[in-house]
Design an enzyme around this catalytic site. Sequence first.
Site, short mmCIF file in Angstrom:
data_model
loop_
_atom_site.label_atom_id
_atom_site.label_comp_id
_atom_site.label_asym_id
_atom_site.label_seq_id
_atom_site.Cartn_x
_atom_site.Cartn_y
_atom_site.Cartn_z
CG ASP A 45 -64.02 -38.31 -6.33
OD1 ASP A 45 -63.07 -37.96 -7.05
OD2 ASP A 45 -63.98 -38.34 -5.08
CB THR A 86 -61.21 -35.69 -3.55
OG1 THR A 86 -61.18 -36.51 -4.72
CG2 THR A 86 -62.47 -36.00 -2.77
CE LYS A 168 -62.18 -40.72 -3.20
NZ LYS A 168 -61.58 -39.76 -4.15
CG ASP A 169 -62.60 -39.71 5.15
OD1 ASP A 169 -62.18 -38.93 4.30
OD2 ASP A 169 -61.88 -40.59 5.69
NE ARG A 170 -60.19 -36.80 -0.41
CZ ARG A 170 -59.72 -38.06 -0.42
NH1 ARG A 170 -59.70 -38.77 0.68
NH2 ARG A 170 -59.27 -38.59 -1.54
CG ASP A 312 -60.98 -40.30 -7.59
OD1 ASP A 312 -60.52 -39.50 -8.44
OD2 ASP A 312 -60.32 -40.67 -6.60
CG ASP A 359 -64.12 -34.58 -6.81
OD1 ASP A 359 -64.28 -35.02 -7.97
OD2 ASP A 359 -63.61 -35.26 -5.90
CG HIS A 360 -60.86 -34.04 -9.28
ND1 HIS A 360 -60.70 -35.20 -9.99
CD2 HIS A 360 -60.98 -34.42 -7.98
CE1 HIS A 360 -60.69 -36.23 -9.17
NE2 HIS A 360 -60.88 -35.79 -7.93
CG HIS A 493 -57.47 -35.87 -10.15
ND1 HIS A 493 -57.48 -35.25 -8.93
CD2 HIS A 493 -57.75 -37.18 -9.89
CE1 HIS A 493 -57.77 -36.14 -7.98
NE2 HIS A 493 -57.94 -37.32 -8.53
#
Length: 552
Positions: A45, A86, A168-170, A312, A359-360, A493
């Site tokens: 992340d 994310t 993270k859940d996502r 992140d 993811d970024h 971001h």
Amino acid sequence: MLKNVISGLLGLFLVFSCPAQNKIVSTKSADSNSKPRLVVGIVIDQMRYDYLTRFYNKYGEGGFKRMMNEGFNCKNNHYNYVPTYTGPGHASIYTGTTPKYHGIIANDWYDKEIKKSVYCTGDDSMKSVGTNTEDGQMSPHRMKTTTFPDENRLFTQMRGKTVGISIKDRGAILPAGHTANAAYWFYGKDKGYFISSTFYMDTLPNWVNEFNNSNVVASYLKPWNTLYNIETYTESGNDLNDFEGGFKGKETASFPYDLNVLKEKNGGFDILKATAYGNSIIADFAIAALNGEQLGQDNMTDVLAVSFSSTDYVGHNFGVNSKEIEDTYIRLDKDLERLFKALDTQVGKGNYTVFLTADHAAVEVPSYLQSVKIPAGYIDSKAQKNRFTEFMEIKFGTSDLIENVSNNQVFLNRAKIEELDLDLDDVQEALVNEIIMYPNIDKAYTATAMSSQEFNTGIEALLQKGFNQKRSGDVLFVYDPAFISYGKTGSTHGTGLNYDTHVPLFFFGKGIKHGQTLQKTEVTDIAPTMSALLGISFPNGAIGQPLEFVLD
Ligand SMILES: [Zn+2]
């Protein structure tokens, strides 16, 4: 003369034999015997590409360098849409498409139908598993398209497993997709547990309970100091500076951090999320999952999606040029080495395939950029929204035409527009013409422009790929480079600029060539590449291309 004839014939033979040879090579990956037993997708992340090169001399041989030395390094890999967040990032990596099609337009967005903000993986119809709180009420139901692990499940008649793991859940839910066997994410606070949702299961399996009841997570509540002598960390800024956030209860954002002391004022176990140790916990849990979920033990390919989120949190708190970020990546490199070694022994070298991406990426802290004379700055988004509203009031005589402003999009009050008998296009256009004159708004477009013409290049194309006709707003705007709506410390971001779009992409293991390229690749190419490797259908909304040059 005879010699000439022979060499001529030989030449002809070579000309005709080449395509046949290529054909043999290219069909190899479709052979079921050559399929990996396990695909491990790794997302870091907020990882910028230059963390590979900037910290190169600090990395060992078994982590990032192992991927460079054994695998394929796509050095010019980018996000091809806005916004670079994310939720959209994880969805795009695994679906091979963009928010335009998968519908994950942000982490949270304003839902035009129910007129309130929704969370990308929030799902009230689910119950938590492993906690009595709401933190487990999650599912991928807002993601409209399939992931490559979904296609692998369909292809294998649900015999190949999928497991998603993240802080993270996502980061766990979106990669694993709709048909996943399980997704687990971290619940901090007073517990330090991994939890799940009834979308996947009714109770946590034994191996997860065992992990939760072990001392593993609590053992990281210890001082966080740099792994090597901080004097040798010459690739990042001074430890003491004006550009970092830090933890509550400690005056300076500088090493060392006594997490056992600081935990009280920083959310209990949640403090671990924002330290290098959060990544170690994910590596521990992923290694436990190999055995716990029996991954890669037969010829039905399984998929393990692992997302390291602490990178992140550390970036947001301390910024991309901090000693904390440098140490986080040096330690992550060691965690990756541990994970790869576990894969070697538990699944077997040559039986698994790994890809690693982000993811970024993230921007340098704008206040730091300003200090070295690079154009950068901060936006007061609240003041900005007020200005939008004031303009609408003057122009159309009503103060409630703007329903919501989020993720650099304006959602207009459609009912009000109808009631006043205004033309939607006119209102969108008027707002675009107004706000483009505001300082630090660099570009602005109407939703009508996004859905009525096709953009092939530039920021317009990136915005369009991130634009979902049903879910996105009426006006989209873009800030000047390195201008963010954020506090004065830490990085963030979200843009289509290189500092946010350029991320690492590695493939290594079974079916992967050794090599590197500077040819541009896009994040949406990853899922088609994995589908091609496995010989399965592409995810149903995939728009990317399989990267043929990485496949053996
Ligand atoms: Zn972030």
